[in-house]
Write a protein that holds these residues in place. Sequence first.
Motif, PDB file in Angstrom:
ATOM      1  N   GLU A  63       0.813  -1.218   0.000  1.00  0.00           N
ATOM      2  CA  GLU A  63       0.000   0.000   0.000  1.00  0.00           C
ATOM      3  C   GLU A  63       0.849   1.271   0.000  1.00  0.00           C
ATOM      4  OE1 GLU A  63      -2.815   0.556   3.245  1.00  0.00           O
ATOM      5  OE2 GLU A  63      -3.646   2.294   2.226  1.00  0.00           O
ATOM      6  N   ASP A  80      -0.766  -5.263   2.902  1.00  0.00           N
ATOM      7  CA  ASP A  80      -1.181  -4.091   3.678  1.00  0.00           C
ATOM      8  C   ASP A  80      -0.439  -4.158   5.011  1.00  0.00           C
ATOM      9  OD1 ASP A  80      -2.375  -1.949   4.879  1.00  0.00           O
ATOM     10  OD2 ASP A  80      -4.392  -2.444   4.173  1.00  0.00           O
ATOM     11  N   ASP A  83      -3.635  -2.768   8.201  1.00  0.00           N
ATOM     12  CA  ASP A  83      -5.005  -2.567   7.746  1.00  0.00           C
ATOM     13  C   ASP A  83      -5.817  -2.146   8.971  1.00  0.00           C
ATOM     14  OD1 ASP A  83      -7.183  -2.664   5.864  1.00  0.00           O
ATOM     15  OD2 ASP A  83      -7.892  -4.363   7.036  1.00  0.00           O
ATOM     16  N   TRP A 206      -4.759  -4.946  -1.505  1.00  0.00           N
ATOM     17  CA  TRP A 206      -4.119  -5.345  -0.235  1.00  0.00           C
ATOM     18  C   TRP A 206      -5.124  -5.479   0.896  1.00  0.00           C
ATOM     19  CZ3 TRP A 206      -2.266  -1.206  -3.220  1.00  0.00           C
ATOM     20  CH2 TRP A 206      -2.863   0.042  -2.940  1.00  0.00           C
ATOM     21  N   ASP A 207      -6.326  -4.905   0.751  1.00  0.00           N
ATOM     22  CA  ASP A 207      -7.359  -5.075   1.782  1.00  0.00           C
ATOM     23  C   ASP A 207      -8.001  -6.456   1.698  1.00  0.00           C
ATOM     24  OD1 ASP A 207      -7.231  -2.315   2.629  1.00  0.00           O
ATOM     25  OD2 ASP A 207      -8.505  -1.774   0.928  1.00  0.00           O
TER      26      ASP A 207
HETATM   27 CA    CA Z   1      -6.279  -1.412   4.210  1.00  0.00          CA
END
Ligand code: CA
Length: 254
Positions: A63, A80, A83, A206-207
């Motif tokens: 990210e 990530d 997150d 990436w989430d």
């Molecule tokens: Ca995230």
Amino acid sequence: MLYAISEIAREAGKIVRSAGDIAAKTHIKTSAADLVTEYDVAVEAFLKEKLLALVPDAVFFGEEEALQGDPSKGWVFIVDPIDGTTNFVRGFRQSSISIALARDGQVEYGVVYDPYREELFSAQREAGAFLNGQPIHVSDKPLGEGIFIMGTAIYKREYIDPSMSLTTQLLRRSCDFRRFGAAAQDLCYVACGRAELFFEYSLSPWDYAAGSLIVTEAGGVASTLQGTALPILQRSSVWVCNKTNQGLLAELEV
Ligand code: CA
Ligand code: IPD
Ligand code: CA
């Protein structure tokens, strides 16, 4: 490989857990709703070094750093570092490290690690999903007896109204809903049966890359809100649920 990635996530978790004076190390990324801390950057740098040592020819798609290389071919880490950054900044202790390893555009390994509860969710394609090494499975409850989790896609303000409309529709059909503020974990909570369903109108790769494999390996389904396959390398809407609620999406106004 899954064990090695998990150990790296646990190591990175120590940086998150021991973070001090977060407020002084927080900066605005694009708006007051979109923050980055010096810990996000430090954890990503740590992960990049360790993960690329594990798979030297992989592309690193994180990210916080500009992408170098073509993530659609060969191996790619989709990462990530934190997150749930707003939770991290505000002291909610509801954040995770999310790492997916994909090959030729398909996620092969997924790890989501919550350093506060020390919950490590993991999955390998066609080998099942696990929480701290124990197999996990989605629930079989219909939504009428269950709860859902939603994300507000807050970085894309045009999705506020649709997100609230879908929340209302689902709330009328369910017992209740949750908004935790950390999408990677949200997906894992469906995977281990804590909730029946999750949606968000816009998430970054990436989430959802790691969590979507964890859900499908736990027996759930994952798609866009249009019901199509998740693109994995692009921003997308995300819908995940157990098999019992698979048909529900077609009945909703999205
Ligand atoms: Ca995230
Ligand atoms: C965010 C969180 C949040 C979700 C946002 C994501 P970040 O990630 O997962 O729950 O609603 O859409 O961008 O910015 O905290 O890494
Ligand atoms: Ca983040």
